[in-house]
Design an enzyme around this catalytic site. Structure first.
Site, PDB file in Angstrom:
ATOM      1  N   ASP A 115      34.140  19.154  53.868  1.00 42.13           N
ATOM      2  CA  ASP A 115      34.520  19.715  55.159  1.00 42.13           C
ATOM      3  C   ASP A 115      35.945  19.339  55.537  1.00 42.13           C
ATOM      4  O   ASP A 115      36.445  19.806  56.567  1.00 42.13           O
ATOM      5  CB  ASP A 115      33.535  19.264  56.247  1.00 42.13           C
ATOM      6  N   ASP A 146      19.578  15.769  61.841  1.00 41.38           N
ATOM      7  CA  ASP A 146      18.542  15.398  60.887  1.00 41.38           C
ATOM      8  C   ASP A 146      17.198  15.156  61.582  1.00 41.38           C
ATOM      9  O   ASP A 146      16.162  15.664  61.146  1.00 41.38           O
ATOM     10  CB  ASP A 146      18.963  14.154  60.088  1.00 41.38           C
TER      11      ASP A 146
END
Length: 736
Positions: free
Chosen positions: A140, A448
């Site tokens: 990223d 998550d």
């Protein structure tokens, strides 16, 4: 063989020692009830001073009791699991499912490329058929420095993988292996190869680190791979096209190591970034990887690891597959979670980073109630669950049905690179369910946890597997501020889930057991725990200064439930910590860190959530640094707390420490000045003085950082001045 076909691939065992736990829990519950009786029976009258303070203390104790109850729910049914990899090999060796491995990185300055490729190489070297492994790196940061490191790693893998498998080395991260393993002089053949491989690795590492320090790739190196030309069109790390390069094509017969054995597929991906599009941080990167991998390898199992969490156990993939392919229960398993463990923990764990109690006690308890939460790394997922599929009986025969294993992609690597670019574009997710019902969920700092909760609510269960040799090892924070910022993000995201429609009691209603919903709350309620903690740290001390008694005197029989609950609960926590391999000083450090986290990290996490609900702020993601300066590292090794940065969190911590010190001095002065000094047992402030004294002792490193230390890790002068002023103002307010 026929008998073996009916034997399970894993077994589950309940933890021993449940009777002592039940006795402890029952006795503490009785003590808590007696404390409540005292609080209700002796509440000050309306005209008496301290009535509302007393009520506030009672409410704080109610919250602590509720939270303690949740921790007992988690501990009530601890289970542990073990696998039978030999049975897996006998039955399914030729039908093992493909595994797509995702490694995520975001910034080459914070997460050095040399560290990233060690993680990549460690998972490429799994003891698993290489043609069924595909490793994807999501960058990223969109950095050509990281891409260069990946090119170097793809070359080095041709000698590293055969070496690992030939000599069965552990761990299979080159850096970790050569740092911990001695040269095998007793085996001349291995010693020669060992020396050659180590030299090759050190040369590669030096080239990568030199290039990273220089910050640019030389023209000679750029000519070595066509992928470098992609950076000619890159405007910045936040504005660039999709870059995807298949560095090793596992379907290419020529993709072999020096022994002629096939290599795993290796793919570099930097998804498209445009300033006008929200990229959704790690969740967005993971979702792009899910789509791209579905076109290239489409493995039915997906492993994701953080770039600093290298594989420490080459059998982890087979361990996970044992759960998924178990004939009796495998069809209901959505993901297999391995624990987080760290290689750089000091002897006494100065920042409480080992997470031993969480990983060794609380999450096994989670598992006993329906499955652990997804913690974002070291997790093997069934691909179907990440597509948003609900649990159903039809998943029982997935692995052998040809749905995955017979998939053949005829396109060349260059064609695949072009066709996959659209899957990682900024606009691909528009008007789709990605980030909502498909993939990892967006809009939460802990993507998550919320994704794992959604998987549980679709009917899947999860497995927690904690082998003797840890599956993954990472890097723990090496400064106090790193640890506090990390826990601020966790607590903020967890409480965001609790305060949303994804609250376990709402979203999980009739979908997961109540005890499983309560288990989630042990973390989702971290943030609001700051309020009663701050109350208990501040108010009794100020009341001591003002002369308002909040506890029974020592000679009063009502002191017994307070003394019993405090002493037995602390003794239990200490015993649990030491039983898990910690030290007494490590436990004391852990208590200090929980105080710091609750009064700073959780405080900011709680109020950031309130501001977010009111529409004043938006979610942000902070990458924790994985490298530290030499002097910071030295202080960490010496277990000296690092206060060298200016932060509002340090202002709170220092102010509370000084406040309690001032109140302790004032309280002791009150004892000395009053005539009943000779009868301390009947003194109404004895317990408040004790509480204040414990807080002062636990804050000793703070006082050292404020006034005694001269190194760069001392508390900044501006924070010292502000905290003294705030503490004195609070004391003056209490007195007048």
């Amino acid at each position: 063989m026929e008998i073996n076909d009916h034997l399970p691939l894993f077994v589950t065992k309940s933890a021993k020692g449940r009777i002592p736990l039940q006795i402890y829990a029952f006795s503490i519950l009785v003590g808590i009830c007696l404390i409540f009786v005292y609080r209700v029976s002796y509440i000050p009258a309306k005209e008496e001073a301290g009535r509302w303070v007393w009520i506030g203390l009672f409410l704080s104790e109610l919250w602590f009791s509720f939270y303690w109850f949740i921790t007992m729910v988690v501990r009530w049914n601890l289970i542990y699991r073990s696998t039978f990899k030999d049975r897996l090999s006998l039955r399914h060796e030729k039908a093992l499912p493909g595994i797509d491995i995702f490694v995520c990185t975001a910034d080459p300055m914070i997460e050095p490329p040399s560290m990233v490729i060690n993680t990549v190489l460690s998972v490429m070297a799994y003891d698993y058929p290489p043609e069924k492994l595909s490793v994807y790196l999501s960058d990223d940061g969109g950095s050509d420095l990281t891409f260069y490191a990946m090119v170097e790693a793809s070359r080095f893998s041709k000698i590293w993988l055969p070496f690992c498998k030939k000599f069965k080395v552990e761990p299979r991260s080159p850096e970790a292996y050569f740092r911990t393993a001695a040269e095998p002089l007793e085996d001349p053949a291995m010693a020669k190869e060992w020396s050659s491989i180590k030299t090759s690795y050190e040369d590669m590492k030096k080239r990568i680190e030199t290039t990273t320090e220089r910050g640019q790739i030389s023209e000679e190196v750029r000519k070595e791979h066509k992928g470098f030309s992609e950076w000619n069109k890159v405007s910045s790390r936040r504005d660039h096209q999709t870059i995807i390069q298949i560095l090793i094509n596992g379907k290419d017969p020529k993709a072999v190591d020096i022994d002629g054995q096939p290599l795993p597929t290796l793919v570099y991906l930097a998804r498209e970034k445009k300033p006008q599009y929200h990229h959704n941080f790690k969740a967005g990167a993971m979702n792009a990887l899910i789509r791209v991998s579905s076109r290239i390898s489409n493995g039915p199992i997906i492993l994701n690891v953080d770039c600093d969490m290298y594989s420490n156990n080459s059998d982890s993939a087979r361990d996970a597959v044992c759960f998924f392919m178990d004939e009796e229960n495998g069809h209901e398993i959505g993901f297999v979670q391995f624990p987080q463990a760290f290689e750089n923990i000091t002897k006494n764990d100065v920042y409480g980073s080992s997470l031993n109690v969480i990983m060794e006690v609380e999450i096994p308890g989670f598992d006993g109630h329906g499955g652990p939460l997804y913690i974002g790394t070291g997790c093997f997922h069934r691909r179907d669950t990440l597509y948003g599929h609900k649990y159903g009986k039809e998943f029982k025969a997935d692995w052998k049905g040809g749905k995955w294993n017979d998939r053949k992609v005829e396109e060349s690597a260059s064609v695949l690179e072009e066709t996959c670019k659209v899957l990682a574009s900024c606009t691909y997710e528009n008007n789709t369910q990605w980030g909502k019902e498909m993939g990892l969920k967006y809009g939460c700092a802990v993507e998550d946890v919320i994704t794992g909760l959604a998987i549980h609510c679709r009917g899947w269960r999860s497995i927690y597997f904690n082998p003797e040799r840890k599956g993954f090892l990472g890097v723990a924070p090496t400064t106090l501020l790193q640890s506090l910022v990390q826990h601020k993000r966790w607590s903020e995201g967890d409480f965001q889930i609790f305060a949303s429609r994804y609250c376990p009691f709402v979203h999980g209603y009739k979908k997961t057991p109540l005890k499983h919903q309560l288990s989630y709350c042990i973390y989702l309620l971290w943030a609001p725990t700051c309020l009663p903690t701050l109350y208990y740290v501040v108010v009794p001390s100020l009341c001591l200064l003002r002369g308002i008694s909040l506890f029974p005197e020592i000679s009063n029989p009502w002191i017994l439930p307070f003394a019993f609950v405090i002493s037995v609960h602390r003794a239990y926590c200490l015993g649990e910590y030491v039983w898990l391999g910690g030290t007494f000083l490590g436990w004391w450090n852990d208590q200090r860190m929980w105080l710091f986290k609750r009064t700073s990290s959780f405080f900011f996490g709680f109020f950031d959530n309130i501001l977010k609900l009111l529409g004043f702020t938006k979610s942000a993601f902070v990458v924790t640094a994985k490298v530290a300066d030499d002097d910071v590292s030295q202080r960490y090794e010496e277990e000296l707390m690092e206060f060298g940065a200016s932060s509002p969190m340090f202002t709170i911590i220092a102010t509370l420490a000084l406040l309690n010190a001032f109140c302790l001095v004032g309280g002791m002065k009150r004892v000395i000045m009053q005539k009943e000094m000779q009868n301390l047992l009947s003194h109404p402030f004895a317990l408040q003085i004790l509480l204040c004294g414990v807080l002062v002792i636990i804050n000793l490193p703070v006082y050292q950082g404020l006034f005694l230390r001269k190194d760069n890790g001392r508390m900044p002068t501006s924070i010292t001045q502000r905290s003294i002023m705030f503490a004195l103002l609070a004391c003056a307010f209490a007195l007048y």
